[in-house]
Enzyme design. Structure first.
Site, PDB file in Angstrom:
ATOM      1  CD  GLN A 214      -2.811  -1.449   0.366  1.00 52.36           C
ATOM      2  OE1 GLN A 214      -3.808  -0.743   0.414  1.00 52.36           O
ATOM      3  NE2 GLN A 214      -2.629  -2.370  -0.568  1.00 52.36           N
ATOM      4  N   GLY A 255     -11.955   2.597   3.868  1.00 46.29           N
ATOM      5  CA  GLY A 255     -10.969   1.758   3.204  1.00 46.29           C
ATOM      6  C   GLY A 255     -10.021   2.525   2.298  1.00 46.29           C
ATOM      7  CG  HIS A 256      -7.248   0.247  -0.132  1.00 43.25           C
ATOM      8  ND1 HIS A 256      -6.391  -0.820  -0.278  1.00 43.25           N
ATOM      9  CD2 HIS A 256      -8.376  -0.110  -0.799  1.00 43.25           C
ATOM     10  CE1 HIS A 256      -6.971  -1.765  -0.999  1.00 43.25           C
ATOM     11  NE2 HIS A 256      -8.174  -1.352  -1.323  1.00 43.25           N
ATOM     12  CG  ASN A 257      -6.989   3.290  -3.501  1.00 43.19           C
ATOM     13  OD1 ASN A 257      -6.010   3.675  -2.872  1.00 43.19           O
ATOM     14  ND2 ASN A 257      -6.930   2.350  -4.412  1.00 43.19           N
ATOM     15  CB  SER A 275     -11.666   2.111  -5.174  1.00 43.22           C
ATOM     16  OG  SER A 275     -10.315   1.721  -5.052  1.00 43.22           O
TER      17      SER A 275
END
Length: 349
Positions: A214, A255-257, A275
């Site tokens: 990440q 969460g990521h993004n 995302s």
């Protein structure tokens, strides 16, 4: 009741000043009347200020013993005879402005010790850069190359990781972990929150799940407030972004993004998968889950407990599991109710 040990009022404030701060006007009462504290309608007494915003509390409003009340023009006649009245278009917002003036310590948060300066029990890396007026409490750790702006507070046992940049007049609560992040000015992070840890990224397969590095950051813009025990993952190959003025309640997972727009509101236990994008002024009720790789349009509202698997257009209201437009959901519920009534011969309520 407020406790002067925790929140000592700065008052008293005279009625005329109350109206000025609240952006309202005195509808009844002597401008020299002073208030020294605020209280709920049913607990207020002489010298206290209270307010009515929700008509649900009209009975308590009519019986309150507060010296001064704030309400809309529509409810002036309901105010007790002995109370001075300030009229404001938005009573709740007006009350908040008065409380900011009367209780500055509750508005401008302090650390566990409440003392300024850098504690000798803190660990600050020699390459970290702290502007004037930064407070670092005992047990806090500031990593190599980190930068913290003037007037910010790093509370006890918080960790600010290597290279993190945190803006001015902000607050990092006790036990917070902040890493791989760029943070703007006047940002509040409440205790126990974790920001910048790995996103949940694995290339899954029959031979096992391969970890995906990440390599993104968390970017938090100005005037964001983040509740206790929130988790915000850093991006995998782009940044996780929290937009200006957004307010995040306790226990939220991002969460990521993920990209959260400006002035969004995320209530407790919201979970946003990787995302997903939220445009500006989105409001999401508690215990709502959002699937990944979807877009929530500007100003959309999602009811608590919803499960959202598809993108939502701007300005719409969604509810249910799976989430759908509120009118569609209501029609389905009414149809189900009629079907149950026909099948059983009784009205199901």
């Amino acid at each position: 009741m407020t406790d002067p040990v925790f929140f000592a009022p700065s008052g008293p404030i005279k009625l005329a000043e109350v109206a000025r701060i609240a952006g309202g006007e005195v509808a009844r009462g002597d401008g020299e009347i002073a208030i020294g504290c605020v209280a709920a309608l049913d607990q207020a007494g002489p010298g206290d200020l209270s307010f009515l915003d929700n008509p649900h509390y009209i009975a308590a409003f009519r019986e309150t013993r507060a010296s001064v009340v704030i309400c809309s023009a529509a409810h002036v006649a309901d105010a007790p005879e002995n109370a001075a009245v300030v009229v404001a278009q938005q009573p709740y917002r007006a009350m908040a402005m008065i409380m900011q003036a009367l209780f500055p310590d509750a508005f401008r948060l302090k650390g566990a010790f409440g003392e300024a300066g850098i504690s000798p029990q803190a660990t600050v890396h020699p390459t970290a850069r702290l502007e004037e007026g930064v407070t670092v409490e005992p047990g806090a750790v500031i990593g190599a190359g980190a930068e913290i702006g003037a007037g910010s507070v790093v509370s006890a046992n918080a960790v600010v990781g290597r290279g993190v940049r945190f803006g001015r007049d902000g607050y990092i609560g006790a036990g917070v972990t902040l890493q791989y992040a760029l943070v703007g000015n006047r940002v509040i992070i409440h205790p126990g929150t974790r920001i910048g840890q790995d996103g949940f990224g694995f290339a899954m397969g029959p031979r096992g799940h391969l970890k995906v590095p990440q390599i993104g950051r968390v970017v938090i813009q100005d005037d964001v407030e983040i509740g206790a025990n929130v988790t915000i993952d850093r991006g995998s190959n782009r940044d996780t972004v929290i937009g200006e003025g957004t307010k995040i309640d306790n226990g939220v997972q991002i969460g990521h993004n993920v990209e959260v727009g400006r002035h969004c509101v995320l209530v407790a236990q919201v979970g946003i998968s990787g995302s997903t994008q939220l445009e500006d002024f989105v409001a999401i009720g508690g215990h709502t889950g959002l699937a990944g790789h979807i877009r929530i349009g500007m100003g959309a509202q999602i009811s608590g407990g919803a499960m959202v698997k598809d993108s939502i257009p701007a300005g719409t209201r969604y509810v249910g599991n799976p989430a759908k437009p509120i009118r569609e959901w209501t029609k389905e519920q009414m149809a189900l109710k009629r079907a149950v009534k026909q099948a059983t011969g009784r009205d199901e309520t």
